[in-house]
Write a protein that holds these residues in place. Structure first.
Motif, PDB file in Angstrom:
ATOM      1  N   LEU A  11       0.845  -1.194   0.000  1.00  0.00           N
ATOM      2  CA  LEU A  11       0.000   0.000   0.000  1.00  0.00           C
ATOM      3  C   LEU A  11       0.882   1.246   0.000  1.00  0.00           C
ATOM      4  N   THR A  12       0.616   2.158  -0.934  1.00  0.00           N
ATOM      5  CA  THR A  12       1.339   3.426  -0.973  1.00  0.00           C
ATOM      6  C   THR A  12       0.578   4.460  -0.157  1.00  0.00           C
ATOM      7  N   LEU A  13       1.286   5.118   0.757  1.00  0.00           N
ATOM      8  CA  LEU A  13       0.693   6.158   1.590  1.00  0.00           C
ATOM      9  C   LEU A  13       1.292   7.508   1.206  1.00  0.00           C
ATOM     10  N   TRP A  14       0.418   8.502   1.009  1.00  0.00           N
ATOM     11  CA  TRP A  14       0.879   9.866   0.719  1.00  0.00           C
ATOM     12  C   TRP A  14       0.673  10.717   1.963  1.00  0.00           C
ATOM     13  N   PRO A  15       1.733  11.159   2.623  1.00  0.00           N
ATOM     14  CA  PRO A  15       1.599  11.982   3.839  1.00  0.00           C
ATOM     15  C   PRO A  15       1.348  13.440   3.496  1.00  0.00           C
ATOM     16  N   VAL A  16       0.086  13.775   3.241  1.00  0.00           N
ATOM     17  CA  VAL A  16      -0.277  15.137   2.864  1.00  0.00           C
ATOM     18  C   VAL A  16      -1.482  15.603   3.663  1.00  0.00           C
ATOM     19  N   ASP A  17      -1.719  16.886   3.620  1.00  0.00           N
ATOM     20  CA  ASP A  17      -2.906  17.462   4.247  1.00  0.00           C
ATOM     21  C   ASP A  17      -4.138  16.929   3.543  1.00  0.00           C
ATOM     22  N   GLU A  93     -12.522  13.224   0.302  1.00  0.00           N
ATOM     23  CA  GLU A  93     -13.411  13.918  -0.642  1.00  0.00           C
ATOM     24  C   GLU A  93     -13.060  13.596  -2.091  1.00  0.00           C
ATOM     25  N   ALA A  94     -11.792  13.213  -2.344  1.00  0.00           N
ATOM     26  CA  ALA A  94     -11.411  12.810  -3.686  1.00  0.00           C
ATOM     27  C   ALA A  94     -11.793  11.351  -3.878  1.00  0.00           C
ATOM     28  N   ALA A  95     -12.575  11.067  -4.872  1.00  0.00           N
ATOM     29  CA  ALA A  95     -13.049   9.711  -5.109  1.00  0.00           C
ATOM     30  C   ALA A  95     -11.872   8.757  -5.272  1.00  0.00           C
ATOM     31  N   GLY A  96     -12.008   7.581  -4.677  1.00  0.00           N
ATOM     32  CA  GLY A  96     -10.983   6.564  -4.839  1.00  0.00           C
ATOM     33  C   GLY A  96      -9.923   6.555  -3.769  1.00  0.00           C
ATOM     34  N   TYR A  97     -10.062   7.434  -2.742  1.00  0.00           N
ATOM     35  CA  TYR A  97      -9.030   7.493  -1.708  1.00  0.00           C
ATOM     36  C   TYR A  97      -9.631   7.502  -0.307  1.00  0.00           C
ATOM     37  N   LEU A  98      -8.846   6.978   0.624  1.00  0.00           N
ATOM     38  CA  LEU A  98      -9.194   7.002   2.034  1.00  0.00           C
ATOM     39  C   LEU A  98      -8.149   7.824   2.785  1.00  0.00           C
ATOM     40  N   VAL A  99      -8.532   8.315   3.947  1.00  0.00           N
ATOM     41  CA  VAL A  99      -7.604   9.006   4.835  1.00  0.00           C
ATOM     42  C   VAL A  99      -7.346   8.101   6.034  1.00  0.00           C
ATOM     43  N   ILE A 100      -6.082   7.775   6.257  1.00  0.00           N
ATOM     44  CA  ILE A 100      -5.683   6.988   7.428  1.00  0.00           C
ATOM     45  C   ILE A 100      -4.903   7.913   8.352  1.00  0.00           C
ATOM     46  N   THR A 101      -5.406   8.102   9.559  1.00  0.00           N
ATOM     47  CA  THR A 101      -4.784   9.006  10.527  1.00  0.00           C
ATOM     48  C   THR A 101      -4.150   8.196  11.653  1.00  0.00           C
ATOM     49  N   LEU A 102      -2.871   8.439  11.903  1.00  0.00           N
ATOM     50  CA  LEU A 102      -2.150   7.793  12.992  1.00  0.00           C
ATOM     51  C   LEU A 102      -1.783   8.856  14.024  1.00  0.00           C
ATOM     52  N   ILE A 108       2.058  14.811  17.172  1.00  0.00           N
ATOM     53  CA  ILE A 108       0.945  15.296  16.366  1.00  0.00           C
ATOM     54  C   ILE A 108       0.422  14.182  15.476  1.00  0.00           C
ATOM     55  N   ALA A 109      -0.818  14.315  15.072  1.00  0.00           N
ATOM     56  CA  ALA A 109      -1.443  13.308  14.216  1.00  0.00           C
ATOM     57  C   ALA A 109      -0.808  13.321  12.827  1.00  0.00           C
ATOM     58  N   LEU A 110      -0.653  12.154  12.253  1.00  0.00           N
ATOM     59  CA  LEU A 110      -0.111  11.999  10.906  1.00  0.00           C
ATOM     60  C   LEU A 110      -1.221  11.502   9.996  1.00  0.00           C
ATOM     61  N   LYS A 111      -1.468  12.238   8.911  1.00  0.00           N
ATOM     62  CA  LYS A 111      -2.536  11.864   7.984  1.00  0.00           C
ATOM     63  C   LYS A 111      -1.936  11.334   6.692  1.00  0.00           C
ATOM     64  N   PHE A 112      -2.474  10.219   6.230  1.00  0.00           N
ATOM     65  CA  PHE A 112      -2.014   9.601   4.996  1.00  0.00           C
ATOM     66  C   PHE A 112      -3.204   9.324   4.076  1.00  0.00           C
ATOM     67  N   PHE A 113      -2.950   9.418   2.773  1.00  0.00           N
ATOM     68  CA  PHE A 113      -3.933   9.012   1.785  1.00  0.00           C
ATOM     69  C   PHE A 113      -3.570   7.611   1.305  1.00  0.00           C
ATOM     70  N   ALA A 114      -4.587   6.796   1.047  1.00  0.00           N
ATOM     71  CA  ALA A 114      -4.366   5.456   0.521  1.00  0.00           C
ATOM     72  C   ALA A 114      -5.446   5.149  -0.508  1.00  0.00           C
ATOM     73  N   ALA A 115      -5.104   4.353  -1.489  1.00  0.00           N
ATOM     74  CA  ALA A 115      -6.063   3.995  -2.536  1.00  0.00           C
ATOM     75  C   ALA A 115      -7.169   3.118  -1.956  1.00  0.00           C
ATOM     76  N   ARG A 116      -8.396   3.562  -2.100  1.00  0.00           N
ATOM     77  CA  ARG A 116      -9.541   2.823  -1.565  1.00  0.00           C
ATOM     78  C   ARG A 116      -9.616   1.406  -2.131  1.00  0.00           C
ATOM     79  N   ALA A 117      -9.334   1.249  -3.426  1.00  0.00           N
ATOM     80  CA  ALA A 117      -9.464  -0.057  -4.078  1.00  0.00           C
ATOM     81  C   ALA A 117      -8.537  -1.097  -3.455  1.00  0.00           C
ATOM     82  N   LEU A 118      -7.304  -0.669  -3.109  1.00  0.00           N
ATOM     83  CA  LEU A 118      -6.354  -1.604  -2.523  1.00  0.00           C
ATOM     84  C   LEU A 118      -6.759  -1.987  -1.095  1.00  0.00           C
TER      85      LEU A 118
END
Length: 254
Positions: A11-17, A93-102, A108-118
């Motif tokens: 799984l690829t995680l994008w650490p972005v706002d 809000e962008a279709a096809g992605y989830l937000v995973i918060t650690l 501080i909290a770390l937010k990552f985007f991940a592909a919903r399909a995977l």
């Protein structure tokens, strides 16, 4: 068809706002820092949990950080925000992605985007391995209870009448039905496993008696295998088991 006992998913995680996406492209891939290559992992023997593994940013090469959280959180989070603790999952809000918060402790909290399909593919594979509401069927409750009451250890027995130092490998384990008892399991002379129960107090008395006797066999306890031979078990192994089991019980009661 035989079910899988473990499931993994790269799984690829994008650490972005969570609001940062390409301008004018609401359904595009989130933008931000360099992506992190992670792995989702599931074991059928631990069916209520999943693990998110990714490289440690400051550790040695190959060192991984592991976050464990409920499988249901990952499943529910695909449709709605889920989780209030150190791991949270929800749709983006962008279709096809989830937000995973650690949420690391004292950080501080770390937010990552991940592909919903995977994520959905992984979650479905875990359900095929262990269906929802059937997790209890995959748990060894006797083993779990024994772990609460005291640990299970592997020990080496020596044959008391063996002139060639023959040994047998067996176990000492807490009795899951009675914390005052210990279950001893050892292979018999014909190879089949034999188990019997001995009280913790009796083992403790044998340890004390063996330590008071000054002779070659003073560091062994003599145990008679039901219907079989007599075996010798080192006093140190028995004492360590009894002390560790007692400490485990105290920890569980605190």
């Amino acid at each position: 068809m035989k079910r899988a006992t473990s499931v993994t998913q790269a799984l690829t995680l994008w650490p972005v706002d969570q609001h940062q996406v390409r301008p004018g492209r609401r359904h595009s891939r989130p933008q931000g820092q360099e992506p992190v290559q992670a792995v989702l992992a599931f074991e059928a023997d631990d069916p209520y949990a999943v693990h998110l593994l990714f490289p440690h940013s400051h550790g040695d090469a190959g060192e991984m950080v592991s976050w464990q959280f409920a499988r249901t959180l990952l499943i529910v989070g695909q449709g709605t925000a889920a989780g209030q603790g150190d791991v949270q999952v929800g749709p983006h809000e962008a279709a096809g992605y989830l937000v995973i918060t650690l949420v690391p402790e004292h950080s501080i909290a770390l937010k990552f985007f991940a592909a919903r399909a995977l994520v959905a593919k992984f979650a479905q594979a875990t359900i095929e391995a262990v269906p929802i509401d059937r997790e209890h069927e995959r748990i060894d409750w006797d083993r779990e209870l024994a772990a609460l009451l005291g640990h299970r250890v592997e020990v080496t027995f020596r044959e008391a009448d063996g002139c060639f130092g023959r040994t047998r490998t067996g176990t000492l384990a807490a009795d899951p039905t009675d914390r005052a008892m210990v279950v001893i399991t050892v292979p018999s002379s014909v190879g089949s496993l034999v188990s019997w129960r001995v009280s913790r107090d009796e083992l403790a008395r044998e340890v004390e008696r063996a330590r008071r006797v000054i002779r070659a066999r003073s560091r062994d306890i003599l145990l008679a295998v039901p219907g079989d031979a007599e075996l010798l078990l080192g006093v140190g192994a028995v004492q360590e088991f009894l002390l560790a089991s007692f400490q485990t019980a105290l920890d569980g009661a605190s």
